[in-house]
Enzyme design. Structure first.
Site, short mmCIF file in Angstrom:
data_model
loop_
_atom_site.label_atom_id
_atom_site.label_comp_id
_atom_site.label_asym_id
_atom_site.label_seq_id
_atom_site.Cartn_x
_atom_site.Cartn_y
_atom_site.Cartn_z
N HIS A 1 0.93 -1.39 0.21
CA HIS A 1 -0.05 -0.19 0.13
C HIS A 1 0.69 1.32 0.05
O HIS A 1 0.34 2.40 -0.36
CB HIS A 1 -1.12 -0.01 1.16
CG HIS A 1 -1.98 -0.94 1.39
ND1 HIS A 1 -3.38 -0.78 1.03
CD2 HIS A 1 -1.86 -2.42 1.25
CE1 HIS A 1 -4.10 -1.93 1.13
NE2 HIS A 1 -3.33 -2.86 1.06
N ASP B 1 3.51 9.38 -1.01
CA ASP B 1 2.38 8.83 -0.54
C ASP B 1 2.18 7.67 -1.30
O ASP B 1 2.34 7.77 -2.83
CB ASP B 1 0.96 9.52 -0.72
CG ASP B 1 0.11 9.73 0.51
OD1 ASP B 1 0.24 8.49 1.11
OD2 ASP B 1 -0.27 10.83 0.74
#
Ligand code: F6P
Length: 509
Positions: free
Chosen positions: A173, A400
């Site tokens: 992720h 991110d």
């Protein structure tokens, strides 16, 4: 699309997707955490008969104490939730230590924040072994194992060591760092070798996949075949000991698929929530509170990867350079508490609160306090109301994996007139580059200019951009992501994600 095959599915993640609450009688209640992952995976687990294994989020309860709450949740959702409990020492070495003081900063390119303690690595291996034992208790031949995130990179390798070779996929992720950053990791060979025990490895973006492929090419001299969103890697047979590894030609032991699968959100759930009358009423009340000024919204977990100081400095610059913003905008910044046992996180909170105090001290005038700051957890309904009320969303992550706040903001913008300012280093930039105003978070003058541009953007352009953004977020949702990943695990499976263009900064953006 149905997932690639109908084998039973076992999902493993560090945290179970639930929140536990202690009752007064000493028992525990569990409720599902909000978010797309649970909405996407539970239907698949229910359909294929499956189990979700993970930590229930507390060290205060014993397994026996949490089991009734998990059994009730299993009943509600039609699939089994199985806990893995941690001791305090495991929390420190595995979760706070190796996962969040080594891998987390390293994978976000912030290696100066890394604390490479050898004991952390030892505990990481032990806890991965513990997860493998939990899998072994429920796994049956033919099951497919879907492992999530950086906490569990050793899981497939531990399973093989236990003589339980399962078909297993891994999805990261977070970002995956470039070679020169990854090489700092003292356990670089072990981590990569263990990852290559999975049959499928998924990344958020082509950028992350490219970084990973470069690392395994350089460290293990692997061959990569194919060019699509999923490529095949021929992995050499490794010796039993790390010392036996290293570059050089070797016999091919197995072929691993490596793909980019940008995660999405449950678009309709977020848009539906934003459309509810009570949420609309809350949004209107929030707008009234700031008396017609434009709301610039920030929602970030307290984390040094989110670029919060940069955001505040950029906002300060905007107030300096564009005095017409005075009394006409508010930065409404929610910071969600996180990983508070780690010193860097505690330090960041102090830094932010100091900076906010300075900026408000410098610019506040009668009737106008520029920054509204809240340090709290936000419920789904309140969050949707803020998304709906905000004229501008400001995301300035230094790096991110994806950034789901950006996608949720678009989904909740049912009036379609909000502007998204998005860091070009968020994974979401690749998919959202056509509608968002992309910024380099280190360029605080550039971010200030983007704030001014968003503030003055004509309604027509706002709507056109938001329409594009919502179309992408709606199409590339979390269900599509799960289907694409599971589809790629099937023989000859194809990834059905289309919006994969890599984002490359250019002078025109
Ligand atoms: O992006 C990685 C992630 O693990 C997310 O899944 C999660 O929301 C966030 O980091 C915070 O995780 P945690 O509170 O479990 O450390």
């Amino acid at each position: 699309m149905e997932p690639g095959d109908q084998a039973r599915l076992i999902v493993v993640s560090n945290r179970l997707p639930l929140v536990l609450n202690a009752r007064e009688d000493g028992g525990w209640d569990a409720k599902a955490s909000s978010g797309g992952l649970i909405s996407a995976l539970v239907p698949v687990l229910r359909r294929r008969g499956g189990v979700w294994i993970g930590w229930p989020g507390t060290t205060e309860a014993t397994r026996e104490e949490v089991e009734p709450a998990l059994a009730a949740m299993s009943e509600t959702y039609g699939c089994t939730f199985k806990p893995v409990m941690f001791t305090q020492q495991e929390m420190e070495g595995f979760y706070f230590g190796f996962s969040n003081e080594v891998i987390w900063p390293l994978f976000h390119d912030l290696f100066t924040n890394c604390n490479f303690q050898p004991d952390y690595w030892k505990t990481y291996q032990e806890v991965n072994r513990k997860f493998a034992a939990a899998v072994a208790e429920v796994a049956r031949p033919g099951d497919f194992l879907w492992v999530h995130d950086y906490h569990l990179m050793d899981l497939a390798s531990e399973l093989r060591r236990m003589g339980l070779p399962s078909r297993a996929g891994f999805f990261l992720h977070t970002p995956f760092p470039p070679l020169e950053i990854f090489l700092r990791l003292p356990w670089r060979f072990e981590i990569l070798r263990n990852l290559l025990e999975f049959n499928l490895i998924g990344f958020q973006t082509l950028r992350d996949r490219r970084n990973f492929l470069t690392c395994i090419k350089v460290l293990f001299n692997v061959r990569v075949k194919g060019t699509g969103s999923v490529v095949r890697v021929q992995v050499p047979a490794f010796g039993a000991e790390p010392a036996a590894m290293g570059p050089g030609p070797a016999q091919v032991a197995q072929t691993v698929s490596v793909g980019a699968f940008p995660i999405g959100i449950d678009f309709h759930a977020v848009a539906g929530l934003a459309a509810r009358p009570e949420v609309r009423a809350k949004a209107q009340a929030l707008k009234n509170d700031i008396r017609g000024r434009q709301m610039i919204l920030g929602v970030d977990r307290l984390d040094y990867t989110k670029g919060l100081p940069n955001k505040l400095q950029a906002f300060r610059n905007a107030l300096h350079h564009y005095p017409e913003l005075h009394h006409r905008v508010n930065l409404v910044q929610h910071v969600v508490p996180s990983r508070k046992e780690i010193p860097d996180y505690r330090q960041l909170r102090l830094e932010l609160e100091h900076l906010i105090g300075q900026i408000n001290g410098e610019f506040t005038e009668s009737g106008w306090v520029p920054i509204h700051y809240m340090f709290h957890n936000l419920g789904a309904e309140d969050l949707a109301a803020y998304y709906l009320a905000a004229d501008i969303a400001l995301v300035t992550s230094l790096k991110d994996g994806m950034n789901l706040v950006a996608k949720e903001y678009c989904a909740a913008q049912i009036e379609q007139a909000g502007v998204l300012i998005l860091s070009e280093f968020a994974g979401a930039a690749a998919q959202l580059q056509r509608g968002a105003l992309l910024v380099n978070p280190y360029d605080i003058d550039g971010v200030a200019a983007a704030i001014q541009r968003a503030f003055t953007m004509p309604d027509k352009e706002r709507r056109e951009r938001m329409r594009l953004l919502r179309r992408t977020v709606r199409t590339e949702d979390v269900f599509r992501w799960a289907d694409a990943f599971l589809g790629a695990t099937a023989k000859g499976g194809v990834a059905h994600l289309t919006n994969l263009e890599d984002y490359l900064p250019s002078a025109s953006t």
